[in-house]
Design a protein around this motif. Structure first.
Motif, mmCIF file in Angstrom:
data_model
loop_
_atom_site.group_PDB
_atom_site.id
_atom_site.type_symbol
_atom_site.label_atom_id
_atom_site.label_comp_id
_atom_site.label_asym_id
_atom_site.label_seq_id
_atom_site.Cartn_x
_atom_site.Cartn_y
_atom_site.Cartn_z
ATOM 1 N N VAL A 1 -42.406 -27.121 21.134
ATOM 2 C CA VAL A 1 -42.900 -27.340 22.492
ATOM 3 C C VAL A 1 -41.918 -28.242 23.228
ATOM 4 O O VAL A 1 -41.573 -29.324 22.756
ATOM 5 N N ILE A 2 -41.437 -27.770 24.362
ATOM 6 C CA ILE A 2 -40.545 -28.546 25.214
ATOM 7 C C ILE A 2 -41.319 -28.929 26.467
ATOM 8 O O ILE A 2 -41.832 -28.058 27.180
ATOM 9 N N VAL A 3 -41.441 -30.232 26.725
ATOM 10 C CA VAL A 3 -42.116 -30.711 27.934
ATOM 11 C C VAL A 3 -41.061 -31.261 28.876
ATOM 12 O O VAL A 3 -40.350 -32.208 28.552
ATOM 13 N N LEU A 4 -40.951 -30.647 30.016
ATOM 14 C CA LEU A 4 -39.922 -30.975 30.996
ATOM 15 C C LEU A 4 -40.596 -31.574 32.223
ATOM 16 O O LEU A 4 -41.437 -30.940 32.855
ATOM 17 N N ALA A 5 -40.269 -32.835 32.548
ATOM 18 C CA ALA A 5 -40.871 -33.512 33.693
ATOM 19 C C ALA A 5 -39.906 -33.515 34.866
ATOM 20 O O ALA A 5 -38.739 -33.878 34.717
ATOM 21 N N GLU A 6 -40.417 -33.118 36.020
ATOM 22 C CA GLU A 6 -39.549 -33.090 37.205
ATOM 23 C C GLU A 6 -40.398 -33.093 38.456
ATOM 24 O O GLU A 6 -41.579 -32.749 38.426
ATOM 25 N N ARG A 7 -39.763 -33.455 39.574
ATOM 26 C CA ARG A 7 -40.449 -33.433 40.858
ATOM 27 C C ARG A 7 -40.599 -31.996 41.335
ATOM 28 O O ARG A 7 -39.818 -31.125 40.949
ATOM 29 N N PRO A 8 -41.595 -31.728 42.189
ATOM 30 C CA PRO A 8 -41.913 -30.339 42.548
ATOM 31 C C PRO A 8 -40.744 -29.528 43.074
ATOM 32 O O PRO A 8 -40.560 -28.374 42.694
ATOM 33 N N ASP B 1 -52.380 -25.021 19.615
ATOM 34 C CA ASP B 1 -51.929 -23.629 19.583
ATOM 35 C C ASP B 1 -50.710 -23.437 18.675
ATOM 36 O O ASP B 1 -50.512 -22.372 18.099
ATOM 37 N N LYS B 2 -49.851 -24.466 18.593
ATOM 38 C CA LYS B 2 -48.664 -24.445 17.730
ATOM 39 C C LYS B 2 -47.804 -23.198 17.949
ATOM 40 O O LYS B 2 -47.501 -22.455 17.016
ATOM 41 N N GLN B 3 -47.447 -22.977 19.204
ATOM 42 C CA GLN B 3 -46.563 -21.871 19.565
ATOM 43 C C GLN B 3 -45.352 -22.412 20.314
ATOM 44 O O GLN B 3 -45.377 -23.515 20.843
ATOM 45 N N ALA B 4 -44.286 -21.610 20.354
ATOM 46 C CA ALA B 4 -43.111 -21.987 21.142
ATOM 47 C C ALA B 4 -43.491 -21.933 22.614
ATOM 48 O O ALA B 4 -43.904 -20.888 23.119
ATOM 49 N N GLN B 5 -43.370 -23.058 23.292
ATOM 50 C CA GLN B 5 -43.786 -23.113 24.688
ATOM 51 C C GLN B 5 -42.891 -24.053 25.489
ATOM 52 O O GLN B 5 -42.412 -25.061 24.968
#
Length: 255
Positions: free
Chosen positions: A164-171, A33-37
């Motif tokens: 694209v920023i991928v943020l990993a975290e616990r629920p 998609d190449k969008q800011a996400q």
């Protein structure tokens, strides 16, 4: 430049990810998609968030995206400030440390709709687009959280660049980020059938081959923790009679 085919979620050659085809397919679409996400990757301890985050980074590189070049992803804890975040990010971008990188907005990059100038840090990321930033562990204090969500992310979205920023975290921690997320990837425990198939295929290659009882025992042990899956796989691969490049592929697993 390598690209990700629309109809496959197969990991790059030389790596194996067990039971996460759906998540890989979702991320493949995000890259296309190449969008800011903002993508929030969430799940309990031991489900493999960090390993999947590394796999996403690998897929981004395969697709020609600029990515962070640190051994580990950027981490944000209770002591994080905009300046400390800037320092981490500048390290992966090889940009000299400067407070103005955060504070001083530039008129050279503006939101096309409002004419509002962007943060220099966002301007820099826009110049590197498509750019993939992974954050493994997001546990901010209130002050930084407000800045990250309402200032930094807002500027990223307004830049209209492929960031694209991928943020990993616990629920329990990721809940606060849900209103800001464009995509939410929820990881549950690994599927039993995927683990069993993995050990069945590997067990056939060793000498002597694994029997059904052994496969069942390995599957049961690996269900509790994906680190166990990795360790058992490494042990089994020591028994391969004639390993080649494909057989020596590594298992990407737990954080």
């Amino acid at each position: 430049m390598a690209t990700i085919d629309d109809n496959t979620a197969t990991p790059p050659t030389g790596e194996l990810l067990v039971g996460r085809d759906q998540e890989l397919a979702s991320f493949g679409k995000i890259l296309r998609d190449k969008q800011a996400q903002l993508v929030v990757l969430t799940g309990g301890p031991g489900v493999g968030k960090s390993s999947l985050l590394r796999k996403f980074q690998s897929l981004g590189e395969e697709a020609g995206w600029n990515t962070a070049k640190l051994p580990d992803s950027i981490r944000i804890n209770q002591e994080a400030t905009p300046d400390s975040f800037s320092t981490q990010l500048q390290a992966v971008l090889s940009v000299p440390t400067s407070k103005s990188f955060i504070e001083k907005r530039s008129t050279s990059a503006v939101d096309s709709a409002t004419g509002h100038p962007l943060l220099p840090i966002v301007e820099r990321l826009s110049g590197l687009a498509p750019f993939l930033l992974t954050i493994d562990g997001y546990r901010p204090g209130p002050e930084f959280g407000e800045w990250f969500e309402k200032v930094f992310l807002n500027d990223v979205k307004r830049s209209a660049a492929a960031i694209v920023i991928v943020l990993a975290e616990r629920p329990q921690a990721a809940t606060k980020m849900t209103p800001f997320a464009d995509q939410i990837i929820q990881l549950g425990p690994l599927d039993d059938n995927s683990i069993r198939q993995h050990f069945t295929e590997l067990g056939r290659k060793i000498s002597p081959p694994m029997n059904e009882m052994e496969i069942q025992e390995y599957t049961k042990a690996a269900q509790e923790d994906t680190e166990v899956l990795e360790r058992l796989t490494r042990v089994l691969r020591l028994a391969l009679p004639a390993p080649n490049d494909a057989d020596r592929s590594t298992v990407t697993t737990v954080e």
